[in-house]
Enzyme design. Structure first.
Site, short mmCIF file in Angstrom:
data_model
loop_
_atom_site.label_atom_id
_atom_site.label_comp_id
_atom_site.label_asym_id
_atom_site.label_seq_id
_atom_site.Cartn_x
_atom_site.Cartn_y
_atom_site.Cartn_z
CB SER A 109 5.97 5.99 -3.38
OG SER A 109 5.96 7.23 -2.70
CG HIS A 165 2.36 6.61 -5.95
ND1 HIS A 165 1.03 6.44 -6.23
CD2 HIS A 165 2.42 7.02 -4.65
CE1 HIS A 165 0.30 6.73 -5.16
NE2 HIS A 165 1.12 7.08 -4.18
CG ASP A 225 2.85 9.54 -2.04
OD1 ASP A 225 1.68 9.15 -2.14
OD2 ASP A 225 3.84 8.79 -2.12
CG MET A 280 1.79 14.10 1.75
SD MET A 280 2.88 13.29 2.92
CE MET A 280 2.96 11.65 2.22
CG HIS A 299 -1.94 9.35 -3.09
ND1 HIS A 299 -1.33 8.50 -2.18
CD2 HIS A 299 -3.15 9.64 -2.55
CE1 HIS A 299 -2.13 8.31 -1.15
NE2 HIS A 299 -3.24 8.99 -1.34
CG MET A 316 -2.45 11.73 0.85
SD MET A 316 -0.92 10.89 1.26
CE MET A 316 -0.04 11.10 -0.27
CG MET A 319 -4.48 5.56 1.69
SD MET A 319 -2.91 5.69 0.81
CE MET A 319 -1.71 5.50 2.11
N GLY A 356 0.58 9.76 5.00
CA GLY A 356 1.41 10.83 5.54
C GLY A 356 2.90 10.52 5.51
CG PHE A 357 4.74 9.93 8.00
CD1 PHE A 357 5.63 10.99 8.07
CD2 PHE A 357 3.52 10.03 8.68
CE1 PHE A 357 5.33 12.13 8.81
CE2 PHE A 357 3.20 11.16 9.42
CZ PHE A 357 4.11 12.21 9.49
N GLY A 358 6.17 7.49 4.48
CA GLY A 358 6.64 6.23 3.91
C GLY A 358 7.15 5.34 5.03
N GLY A 359 7.38 4.09 4.71
CA GLY A 359 8.05 3.17 5.63
C GLY A 359 7.23 2.69 6.79
CG ASP A 395 0.18 4.43 -1.42
OD1 ASP A 395 1.33 4.11 -1.09
OD2 ASP A 395 -0.17 5.62 -1.63
N GLY A 396 1.15 1.53 0.65
CA GLY A 396 1.62 1.56 2.03
C GLY A 396 2.08 0.21 2.53
N GLY A 397 3.36 0.12 2.85
CA GLY A 397 3.89 -1.12 3.43
C GLY A 397 3.92 -2.30 2.47
N GLY A 426 7.40 2.38 -1.82
CA GLY A 426 8.37 3.46 -1.62
C GLY A 426 9.61 2.94 -0.94
C1 DX5 Z 1 1.90 7.40 2.25
C2 DX5 Z 1 2.02 7.49 0.76
C3 DX5 Z 1 2.70 6.34 0.14
C4 DX5 Z 1 4.08 6.07 0.64
C5 DX5 Z 1 4.28 4.58 0.56
O1 DX5 Z 1 1.08 8.39 2.70
O2 DX5 Z 1 0.76 7.61 0.15
O3 DX5 Z 1 2.69 6.42 -1.27
O4 DX5 Z 1 5.10 6.73 -0.07
O5 DX5 Z 1 5.48 4.30 1.14
P1 DX5 Z 1 5.90 2.87 1.63
O6 DX5 Z 1 5.86 1.96 0.43
O7 DX5 Z 1 7.27 3.12 2.14
O8 DX5 Z 1 4.93 2.45 2.69
ZN ZN Z 2 0.69 7.42 -2.12
#
Ligand code: DX5
Ligand code: ZN
Length: 220
Positions: free
Chosen positions: A8, A33, A35, A37, A66, A68, A137, A142-145, A175-177, A197
Site C-alpha cells: 500500500s 495498492h 488507497d 480517501m 481501493h 474509500m 478490511m 482510514g489509516f495505515g499502521g 487489508d490492514g495490519g 503498508g
Molecule cells: C487503510 C487502507 C490500507 C492501509 C494498510 O484504510 O485501506 O490499505 O494502507 O496499511 P497497514 O498495512 O499499515 O495496516
Molecule cells: Zn486499502
C-alpha cells in the site's frame, strides 16, 4: 494458485515516490495498492487523480485501487482513465451495488467490493458471482499502521466457503495490519492477496521485507 502481495503506497514516502515505485517494480510484489480517501466515508484524505496518473506511468505492475469514498459511481470512468486495473468500492458506500459493479466491468477492468470490519460476509451472497475480488478490511479504514482485527480470520473462512459453493472466481484480499506474524494464517484461512503498508515501508529494507513475505505465502 500463487498468492499475491499488494504494497500500500499510503505508507510510501511521497517526497521520494519515484524511488518507492521503482522499489516495488523491482521487488517480488505483484500489485500496487492505492488507497483513495475522501474525508467523508473515512476520516482522512489521501490523494487523487494526478497522483494515480503519475504512478500509472511509472508502475510496471497492475494498479489495485481501493476507493474509500462515498458516491463512487460518479468517478468510475475517471479512475479507469487514470489507470486503475482493479477498482474496489465499499459495500457500505453503495446503494445500488449491482449497478456500480456492472459499470466497472463495462470498462473491462476488474471489479471488487470491500467490507468494513462490522459488515458481515453474507451481504455479498447475491453479488459474489459477479465479483473479481472481495477486500476484507482487517482494520477500520482510514489509516495505515493500525492493529489487525482477529475476527477477520473468521470472515475470510466464511467468504471462502461462499466463493467455493457459488459460481464465483473472486479473489480474497485482506487489508490492514498484515505482517509476517499473521500472513501464513491468512493464507490458510483462504486469502489470495495480502495488502501491507506500514509493515513494508516502515521496515529497514522494504524490498527484502516483500521477498520475506513472499517466501511465507508462496513457499517453494
Ligand atoms: C487503510 C487502507 C490500507 C492501509 C494498510 O484504510 O485501506 O490499505 O494502507 O496499511 P497497514 O498495512 O499499515 O495496516
Ligand atoms: Zn486499502
Amino acid at each position: 494458485m500463487k498468492r499475491l502481495i499488494a504494497p500500500s503506497l499510503l505508507s510510501a514516502d511521497f517526497g521520494n515516490l519515484n524511488r518507492d515505485i521503482e522499489m516495488i517494480n523491482k521487488s517480488q510484489a505483484h500489485w500496487f495498492h492505492l488507497d483513495i480517501m475522501d474525508g467523508v466515508f473515512v476520516p482522512n484524505i489521501s490523494f487523487g487523480f494526478p497522483v494515480i496518473k503519475y504512478i500509472k506511468k511509472a508502475a510496471k505492475k497492475p494498479l489495485d485501487v481501493h476507493l474509500m469514498i462515498i458516491e463512487p459511481d460518479k468517478y468510475i470512468e475517471k479512475f479507469h482513465a487514470a489507470g486503475a486495473d482493479i477498482l474496489t468500492v465499499h459495500f457500505e458506500a453503495c446503494t445500488h451495488l449491482h449497478r456500480t459493479i456492472q459499470a466497472i466491468k463495462s470498462l473491462k477492468i476488474k471489479a471488487g467490493v470491500s467490507l468494513n470490519p462490522h459488515t458481515p460476509v453474507h451481504v455479498l451472497e447475491n453479488i459474489i458471482a459477479d465479483l473479481d475480488l472481495v477486500l476484507i478490511m482487517s482494520v477500520n479504514p482510514g489509516f495505515g499502521g493500525q492493529k489487525f482485527i482477529e475476527h477477520s480470520f473468521k470472515k475470510i473462512m466464511q467468504l471462502k466457503k461462499m466463493i467455493n459453493t457459488s459460481n464465483s472466481k473472486a479473489l480474497i484480499e485482506v487489508d490492514g495490519g498484515v505482517d509476517n506474524s499473521n500472513a501464513k494464517k491468512l493464507i490458510s484461512a483462504g486469502a489470495d492477496v495480502l495488502v501491507a503498508g506500514n509493515y513494508i515501508f516502515g521496515s529497514k529494507n522494504p524490498e527484502k521485507t516483500i521477498s520475506d513475505l513472499n517466501n511465507i505465502i508462496n513457499p517453494s
